[in-house]
Design an enzyme around this catalytic site. Sequence first.
Site, PDB file in Angstrom:
ATOM      1  N   ASP A   1      51.517  37.172  40.581  1.00  0.00           N
ATOM      2  CA  ASP A   1      51.219  35.767  40.885  1.00  0.00           C
ATOM      3  C   ASP A   1      52.555  35.037  40.912  1.00  0.00           C
ATOM      4  O   ASP A   1      53.580  35.590  40.471  1.00  0.00           O
ATOM      5  CB  ASP A   1      50.295  35.200  39.781  1.00  0.00           C
TER       6      ASP A   1
ATOM      7  N   ARG B   1      36.550  35.509  47.030  1.00  0.00           N
ATOM      8  CA  ARG B   1      36.345  34.273  46.266  1.00  0.00           C
ATOM      9  C   ARG B   1      35.043  33.603  46.716  1.00  0.00           C
ATOM     10  O   ARG B   1      34.301  33.050  45.903  1.00  0.00           O
ATOM     11  CB  ARG B   1      37.523  33.309  46.487  1.00  0.00           C
TER      12      ARG B   1
ATOM     13  N   CYS C   1      46.807  36.710  43.779  1.00  0.00           N
ATOM     14  CA  CYS C   1      45.749  35.699  43.922  1.00  0.00           C
ATOM     15  C   CYS C   1      46.023  34.742  45.071  1.00  0.00           C
ATOM     16  O   CYS C   1      45.101  34.121  45.577  1.00  0.00           O
ATOM     17  CB  CYS C   1      45.575  34.934  42.617  1.00  0.00           C
TER      18      CYS C   1
ATOM     19  N   GLN D   1      38.749  33.492  40.006  1.00  0.00           N
ATOM     20  CA  GLN D   1      39.695  34.382  40.676  1.00  0.00           C
ATOM     21  C   GLN D   1      39.564  35.808  40.151  1.00  0.00           C
ATOM     22  O   GLN D   1      39.446  36.771  40.922  1.00  0.00           O
ATOM     23  CB  GLN D   1      41.129  33.867  40.408  1.00  0.00           C
TER      24      GLN D   1
ATOM     25  N   HIS E   1      41.894  31.159  35.115  1.00  0.00           N
ATOM     26  CA  HIS E   1      41.386  31.101  36.498  1.00  0.00           C
ATOM     27  C   HIS E   1      40.272  32.156  36.605  1.00  0.00           C
ATOM     28  O   HIS E   1      40.428  33.179  37.280  1.00  0.00           O
ATOM     29  CB  HIS E   1      42.538  31.383  37.467  1.00  0.00           C
TER      30      HIS E   1
ATOM     31  N   ARG F   1      39.057  21.777  39.137  1.00  0.00           N
ATOM     32  CA  ARG F   1      40.399  22.378  39.013  1.00  0.00           C
ATOM     33  C   ARG F   1      41.303  21.288  38.446  1.00  0.00           C
ATOM     34  O   ARG F   1      41.438  20.217  39.029  1.00  0.00           O
ATOM     35  CB  ARG F   1      40.921  22.806  40.382  1.00  0.00           C
TER      36      ARG F   1
HETATM   37  N1   CP Z   1      43.964  31.614  44.520  1.00  0.00           N
HETATM   38  C1   CP Z   1      43.678  30.312  44.549  1.00  0.00           C
HETATM   39  O1   CP Z   1      42.986  29.779  43.663  1.00  0.00           O
HETATM   40  O2   CP Z   1      44.155  29.664  45.640  1.00  0.00           O
HETATM   41  P1   CP Z   1      44.195  28.093  45.859  1.00  0.00           P
HETATM   42  O3   CP Z   1      45.171  27.537  44.869  1.00  0.00           O
HETATM   43  O4   CP Z   1      44.624  27.887  47.273  1.00  0.00           O
HETATM   44  O5   CP Z   1      42.810  27.544  45.596  1.00  0.00           O
HETATM   45  N1  NVA Z   2      49.120  30.585  38.567  1.00  0.00           N
HETATM   46  C1  NVA Z   2      48.941  29.877  39.807  1.00  0.00           C
HETATM   47  C2  NVA Z   2      47.663  30.301  40.459  1.00  0.00           C
HETATM   48  C3  NVA Z   2      47.373  29.656  41.776  1.00  0.00           C
HETATM   49  C4  NVA Z   2      46.062  30.081  42.346  1.00  0.00           C
HETATM   50  C5  NVA Z   2      48.939  28.389  39.532  1.00  0.00           C
HETATM   51  O1  NVA Z   2      48.309  27.969  38.551  1.00  0.00           O
HETATM   52  O2  NVA Z   2      49.578  27.651  40.289  1.00  0.00           O
END
Ligand code: CP
Ligand code: NVA
Length: 301
Positions: free
Chosen positions: A218, A287, A258, A130, A127, A100
């Site tokens: 989101d 997930r 999400c 997700q 993502h 990530r």
């Molecule tokens: N939805 C999601 O990816 O959550 P986190 O940022 O907590 O991993």
């Molecule tokens: N769009 C959000 C998703 C978090 C899971 C971010 O990137 O922060």
Amino acid sequence: MPRSFTEITDLTKNEVLEIFDLCGKMKTGKIAPKPLAGKSVACIFTKPSLRTRVSFEVGINQLGGHALYITDNEIQLGKRESVADAARVLSRYVGMIMIRTFAHSDVTELAKYASVPVINGLTDLGHPCQILGDYFTVMEHKKKDIYKIAYLGDGNNVCNSWLTLASRIPIDLRIGTAKTTPPDKNALELAKANKGSRILVTEDPKEAVKDADVIYTDVWASMGQKDQSKEKAELLSKYQLNAALLQGADPGYLVMHCLPAERGREITDEVMDDPKHSIVFDEAENRLHIQKAIMVFLLQQ
Ligand code: CP
Ligand code: NVA
């Protein structure tokens, strides 16, 4: 070169369906493989996480493997050494890499030079874990050939992965967003190129939710953009998921997010906690199952 999962476009339509099938088997415990037995998985996080971190670590453990949590303090990807060299080194120790981070190009670069599969656990661009998990969740709750999915809010990574999914499987996807917060152009073109999908980008939130099966949102300011929080709220407040907006949806609509949610901004408490329509915690659970399916799929290639 091993198969990686940097975006949904790395998969064919049939492979997407195969992963959904595997996910169902993982969830019902019909198969309990240990393909990661004796292997470690490097889980690199240069952004915070609850769901992704915990669901990957638990999933890796359930598949017989060992997860290593690596933050930017240790790896300093692209700064302490090149992404390519980090990929080559990690491949000598671990059986898989999950990452990530901010720049999507770091993930594709890792995948290019690693001799083990690389999984995108969120970048600024997409993502994909997700959205595969989310679509699986929709299928669990409603049986339809083609879902009307309304995504309201920022045209961000999550929105882009809805588009890449729509490039592979038929979706009636309506994106309600401001002119200045559109999704990625390339993701939009890919989705539009799939003649089985219908893609609408509109500034009118009511048009987006009209008769929709799923209403999705989101955060308005993603990780790395929190300094734009105020400006984004001004642009996106009319896309808030609230009771008034959802009146235009199909009566059996599902609410998805999400998570993490900024309650009171992109979604009201009333909508998020609605026991009849909200499936936000089912999607969080999935997930775990979808990522196990993705890992098993990649190891089988
Ligand atoms: N939805 C999601 O990816 O959550 P986190 O940022 O907590 O991993
Ligand atoms: N769009 C959000 C998703 C978090 C899971 C971010 O990137 O922060």
